[in-house]
Design a protein around this motif. Structure first.
Motif, PDB file in Angstrom:
ATOM      1  N   LYS A 263       0.837  -1.212   0.000  1.00  0.00           N
ATOM      2  CA  LYS A 263       0.000   0.000   0.000  1.00  0.00           C
ATOM      3  C   LYS A 263       0.869   1.259   0.000  1.00  0.00           C
ATOM      4  O   LYS A 263       0.645   2.185  -0.792  1.00  0.00           O
ATOM      5  CB  LYS A 263      -0.920  -0.010   1.230  1.00  0.00           C
ATOM      6  CG  LYS A 263      -1.796   1.241   1.343  1.00  0.00           C
ATOM      7  CD  LYS A 263      -2.629   1.216   2.615  1.00  0.00           C
ATOM      8  CE  LYS A 263      -1.770   1.503   3.848  1.00  0.00           C
ATOM      9  NZ  LYS A 263      -2.587   1.672   5.079  1.00  0.00           N
ATOM     10  N   TYR A 264       1.864   1.308   0.889  1.00  0.00           N
ATOM     11  CA  TYR A 264       2.688   2.507   0.992  1.00  0.00           C
ATOM     12  C   TYR A 264       3.617   2.658  -0.204  1.00  0.00           C
ATOM     13  O   TYR A 264       3.863   3.786  -0.672  1.00  0.00           O
ATOM     14  CB  TYR A 264       3.478   2.507   2.298  1.00  0.00           C
ATOM     15  CG  TYR A 264       2.619   2.798   3.505  1.00  0.00           C
ATOM     16  CD1 TYR A 264       1.950   4.016   3.617  1.00  0.00           C
ATOM     17  CD2 TYR A 264       2.468   1.864   4.529  1.00  0.00           C
ATOM     18  CE1 TYR A 264       1.153   4.293   4.719  1.00  0.00           C
ATOM     19  CE2 TYR A 264       1.668   2.134   5.632  1.00  0.00           C
ATOM     20  CZ  TYR A 264       1.015   3.349   5.721  1.00  0.00           C
ATOM     21  OH  TYR A 264       0.231   3.618   6.811  1.00  0.00           O
ATOM     22  N   VAL A 265       4.138   1.555  -0.723  1.00  0.00           N
ATOM     23  CA  VAL A 265       4.982   1.612  -1.912  1.00  0.00           C
ATOM     24  C   VAL A 265       4.189   2.200  -3.076  1.00  0.00           C
ATOM     25  O   VAL A 265       4.673   3.091  -3.799  1.00  0.00           O
ATOM     26  CB  VAL A 265       5.513   0.208  -2.268  1.00  0.00           C
ATOM     27  CG1 VAL A 265       6.112   0.203  -3.675  1.00  0.00           C
ATOM     28  CG2 VAL A 265       6.555  -0.239  -1.251  1.00  0.00           C
ATOM     29  N   ARG A 266       2.968   1.713  -3.263  1.00  0.00           N
ATOM     30  CA  ARG A 266       2.111   2.225  -4.331  1.00  0.00           C
ATOM     31  C   ARG A 266       1.845   3.721  -4.142  1.00  0.00           C
ATOM     32  O   ARG A 266       1.925   4.522  -5.090  1.00  0.00           O
ATOM     33  CB  ARG A 266       0.795   1.435  -4.355  1.00  0.00           C
ATOM     34  CG  ARG A 266      -0.150   1.844  -5.484  1.00  0.00           C
ATOM     35  CD  ARG A 266      -1.296   0.857  -5.618  1.00  0.00           C
ATOM     36  NE  ARG A 266      -2.034   0.683  -4.370  1.00  0.00           N
ATOM     37  CZ  ARG A 266      -1.996  -0.419  -3.605  1.00  0.00           C
ATOM     38  NH1 ARG A 266      -1.242  -1.459  -3.963  1.00  0.00           N
ATOM     39  NH2 ARG A 266      -2.700  -0.504  -2.486  1.00  0.00           N
ATOM     40  N   HIS A 267       1.549   4.109  -2.899  1.00  0.00           N
ATOM     41  CA  HIS A 267       1.226   5.514  -2.592  1.00  0.00           C
ATOM     42  C   HIS A 267       2.395   6.447  -2.925  1.00  0.00           C
ATOM     43  O   HIS A 267       2.216   7.457  -3.629  1.00  0.00           O
ATOM     44  CB  HIS A 267       0.854   5.647  -1.114  1.00  0.00           C
ATOM     45  CG  HIS A 267       0.755   7.075  -0.646  1.00  0.00           C
ATOM     46  ND1 HIS A 267      -0.313   7.889  -0.970  1.00  0.00           N
ATOM     47  CD2 HIS A 267       1.614   7.829   0.115  1.00  0.00           C
ATOM     48  CE1 HIS A 267      -0.113   9.079  -0.437  1.00  0.00           C
ATOM     49  NE2 HIS A 267       1.040   9.073   0.227  1.00  0.00           N
ATOM     50  N   TYR A 268       3.600   6.105  -2.448  1.00  0.00           N
ATOM     51  CA  TYR A 268       4.724   7.021  -2.637  1.00  0.00           C
ATOM     52  C   TYR A 268       5.248   6.997  -4.071  1.00  0.00           C
ATOM     53  O   TYR A 268       5.686   8.033  -4.587  1.00  0.00           O
ATOM     54  CB  TYR A 268       5.845   6.707  -1.632  1.00  0.00           C
ATOM     55  CG  TYR A 268       5.466   7.141  -0.240  1.00  0.00           C
ATOM     56  CD1 TYR A 268       5.287   8.485   0.072  1.00  0.00           C
ATOM     57  CD2 TYR A 268       5.238   6.203   0.776  1.00  0.00           C
ATOM     58  CE1 TYR A 268       4.910   8.887   1.346  1.00  0.00           C
ATOM     59  CE2 TYR A 268       4.861   6.595   2.052  1.00  0.00           C
ATOM     60  CZ  TYR A 268       4.697   7.935   2.335  1.00  0.00           C
ATOM     61  OH  TYR A 268       4.311   8.333   3.586  1.00  0.00           O
ATOM     62  N   PHE A 269       5.152   5.849  -4.744  1.00  0.00           N
ATOM     63  CA  PHE A 269       5.598   5.822  -6.134  1.00  0.00           C
ATOM     64  C   PHE A 269       4.647   6.633  -7.012  1.00  0.00           C
ATOM     65  O   PHE A 269       5.086   7.407  -7.877  1.00  0.00           O
ATOM     66  CB  PHE A 269       5.708   4.395  -6.667  1.00  0.00           C
ATOM     67  CG  PHE A 269       6.191   4.355  -8.088  1.00  0.00           C
ATOM     68  CD1 PHE A 269       7.516   4.646  -8.386  1.00  0.00           C
ATOM     69  CD2 PHE A 269       5.323   4.058  -9.137  1.00  0.00           C
ATOM     70  CE1 PHE A 269       7.972   4.636  -9.705  1.00  0.00           C
ATOM     71  CE2 PHE A 269       5.772   4.048 -10.448  1.00  0.00           C
ATOM     72  CZ  PHE A 269       7.099   4.337 -10.731  1.00  0.00           C
ATOM     73  N   LYS A 270       3.354   6.496  -6.782  1.00  0.00           N
ATOM     74  CA  LYS A 270       2.390   7.274  -7.585  1.00  0.00           C
ATOM     75  C   LYS A 270       2.555   8.771  -7.332  1.00  0.00           C
ATOM     76  O   LYS A 270       2.435   9.588  -8.258  1.00  0.00           O
ATOM     77  CB  LYS A 270       0.964   6.824  -7.272  1.00  0.00           C
ATOM     78  CG  LYS A 270       0.616   5.474  -7.880  1.00  0.00           C
ATOM     79  CD  LYS A 270      -0.859   5.132  -7.698  1.00  0.00           C
ATOM     80  CE  LYS A 270      -1.219   3.854  -8.446  1.00  0.00           C
ATOM     81  NZ  LYS A 270      -2.661   3.511  -8.303  1.00  0.00           N
ATOM     82  N   ALA A 271       2.854   9.136  -6.082  1.00  0.00           N
ATOM     83  CA  ALA A 271       3.090  10.548  -5.772  1.00  0.00           C
ATOM     84  C   ALA A 271       4.347  11.045  -6.477  1.00  0.00           C
ATOM     85  O   ALA A 271       4.386  12.184  -6.982  1.00  0.00           O
ATOM     86  CB  ALA A 271       3.216  10.740  -4.264  1.00  0.00           C
ATOM     87  N   ALA A 272       5.382  10.202  -6.538  1.00  0.00           N
ATOM     88  CA  ALA A 272       6.612  10.571  -7.239  1.00  0.00           C
ATOM     89  C   ALA A 272       6.343  10.769  -8.731  1.00  0.00           C
ATOM     90  O   ALA A 272       6.878  11.695  -9.352  1.00  0.00           O
ATOM     91  CB  ALA A 272       7.687   9.503  -7.027  1.00  0.00           C
ATOM     92  N   HIS A 274       3.479  11.673 -10.064  1.00  0.00           N
ATOM     93  CA  HIS A 274       2.683  12.906 -10.167  1.00  0.00           C
ATOM     94  C   HIS A 274       3.575  14.132 -10.078  1.00  0.00           C
ATOM     95  O   HIS A 274       3.346  15.140 -10.765  1.00  0.00           O
ATOM     96  CB  HIS A 274       1.621  12.932  -9.061  1.00  0.00           C
ATOM     97  CG  HIS A 274       0.778  14.173  -9.074  1.00  0.00           C
ATOM     98  ND1 HIS A 274       1.113  15.309  -8.359  1.00  0.00           N
ATOM     99  CD2 HIS A 274      -0.393  14.461  -9.721  1.00  0.00           C
ATOM    100  CE1 HIS A 274       0.203  16.234  -8.559  1.00  0.00           C
ATOM    101  NE2 HIS A 274      -0.729  15.742  -9.381  1.00  0.00           N
ATOM    102  N   ASP A 275       4.616  14.070  -9.208  1.00  0.00           N
ATOM    103  CA  ASP A 275       5.490  15.228  -8.993  1.00  0.00           C
ATOM    104  C   ASP A 275       6.694  15.258  -9.933  1.00  0.00           C
ATOM    105  O   ASP A 275       7.568  16.117  -9.800  1.00  0.00           O
ATOM    106  CB  ASP A 275       5.994  15.246  -7.541  1.00  0.00           C
ATOM    107  CG  ASP A 275       4.913  15.674  -6.558  1.00  0.00           C
ATOM    108  OD1 ASP A 275       3.859  16.152  -7.014  1.00  0.00           O
ATOM    109  OD2 ASP A 275       5.135  15.528  -5.343  1.00  0.00           O
ATOM    110  N   PRO A 308       7.615   8.066 -19.110  1.00  0.00           N
ATOM    111  CA  PRO A 308       6.858   9.254 -19.545  1.00  0.00           C
ATOM    112  C   PRO A 308       7.515  10.533 -19.032  1.00  0.00           C
ATOM    113  O   PRO A 308       8.012  10.587 -17.907  1.00  0.00           O
ATOM    114  CB  PRO A 308       5.481   9.038 -18.904  1.00  0.00           C
ATOM    115  CG  PRO A 308       5.377   7.563 -18.694  1.00  0.00           C
ATOM    116  CD  PRO A 308       6.766   7.104 -18.381  1.00  0.00           C
ATOM    117  N   SER A 309       7.530  11.560 -19.851  1.00  0.00           N
ATOM    118  CA  SER A 309       8.184  12.816 -19.471  1.00  0.00           C
ATOM    119  C   SER A 309       7.570  13.413 -18.215  1.00  0.00           C
ATOM    120  O   SER A 309       8.268  14.057 -17.430  1.00  0.00           O
ATOM    121  CB  SER A 309       8.099  13.815 -20.629  1.00  0.00           C
ATOM    122  OG  SER A 309       6.747  14.064 -20.973  1.00  0.00           O
TER     123      SER A 309
END
Length: 335
Positions: A263-272, A274-275, A308-309
């Motif tokens: 759960k946390y791996v998915r959360h922080y990778f998706k945030a990375a 996005h940013d 992706p860029s």
């Protein structure tokens, strides 16, 4: 030798205009301090003693200044080892005592304190965090009691936080977070130079991720990392690729493999993503924290060197797997 020659010419009255003053000595002191030469600290100390001798003999213009002493501290700060750090601290404490008793011109400033803290950071002493923090507390005390302000800033606090992060103590993360809290208090109390930055928060995250301890201690460290990451965002500081890489490292080291970690791996990778912070460090830490199945799923069919860029827009050019690099190169953002 030139300084001695100048003094000799003056004393013999061959040339009364070449008596060396503090500015002459400071040029030489500064040169030694920048040299990284193995004998630089000893040479700067010899020059200070020579200046003191000339002053006692009547040349008041050769009186050592705060700048003079700071060059000695800077020279010692470039030498690794606890002996060098302790020598720098002893000189700083001597400056404090001289400043109290008779010479306010030698009262340490931000450069003085930062040099000694840097010296402890480089010392490789396992207690370097607490030693560096001891000097920070001296600077804070100075600010409260002296009319000569130290002008504390976020850099000096970041040095101490990083020193804690690089020790093996199982309380390093608690101490690092406590220093960050003091930095935040300084800023909230009106010291704008003490605004925490991404390095302030990321160093605390690193101290948490590096913890080795019991399951309970690791869970506590992850909780502190989480709250620190959230505080960074609330404070208006944007996480970078290092921040996200450290959080994924924290997931790998502090949470057992299972549903919660996924759960946390998915959360922080998706945030990375996005940013725009998915670079080599993030991908390496993602590999460590996830299973092969989760890793492939999170990449969504993308290859590591053709991301992706939008995922890589804020990653430094020299960070491996950077979009457009075309090859696998070692990055510089590891902790």
């Amino acid at each position: 030798q030139i300084l001695e020659w100048m003094n000799s010419l003056h004393e013999s009255q061959e040339n009364s205009l070449v008596q060396p003053d503090a500015e002459c000595f400071d040029i030489v002191l500064h040169t030694w301090a920048l040299s990284h030469h193995s004998v630089a600290p000893q040479k700067t100390e010899e020059l200070i003693l020579y200046m003191d001798k000339l002053q006692r003999e009547g040349n008041d213009r050769a009186k050592p200044t705060r700048f003079s002493f700071n060059q000695v501290l800077n020279a010692w700060s470039k030498v690794k080892g606890p002996e060098a750090a302790q020598r720098a601290e002893d000189i700083l404490r001597n400056m404090i005592e001289i400043g109290k008793s008779k010479d306010s011109d030698l009262v340490p400033n931000i450069v003085s304190y930062s040099a000694v803290i840097s010296s402890w950071c480089r010392s490789q002493h396992d207690d370097r965090g607490r030693r560096a923090e001891r000097i920070l507390k001296l600077a804070e005390k100075h600010n409260k009691q002296s009319s000569v302000e130290v002008n504390l800033d976020n850099v000096i606090y970041n040095l101490v936080i990083d020193a804690h992060a690089k020790t093996s103590s199982n309380k390093a993360h608690l101490r690092a977070r406590a220093v960050l809290d003091r930095l935040i208090d300084q800023y909230n109390n009106g010291t704008k130079r003490c605004k925490p930055d991404v390095y302030s928060f990321s160093s605390v995250l690193s101290s948490c991720a590096n913890l080795s301890g019991s399951k309970k201690e690791r869970q506590n460290a992850f909780d502190i990392a989480q709250s620190t990451f959230d505080d960074m965002i609330r404070f208006g500081v944007q996480p970078n690729h290092v921040s996200y890489g450290i959080m994924l490292k924290a997931c790998a080291r502090l949470i057992p493999m299972g549903k919660e970690r996924r759960k946390y791996v998915r959360h922080y990778f998706k945030a990375a993503c996005h940013d725009g912070c998915v670079g080599g460090m993030v991908l390496d830490r993602l590999k460590d924290a996830s299973s092969n199945v989760q890793y492939e799923a999170l990449l969504k069919g993308n290859k590591e060197n053709t991301l992706p860029s939008a995922w890589t827009s804020r990653v430094p050019v020299n960070e491996k797997y950077r979009r457009g690099s075309g090859h696998y190169t070692k990055g510089s953002g590891r902790r």
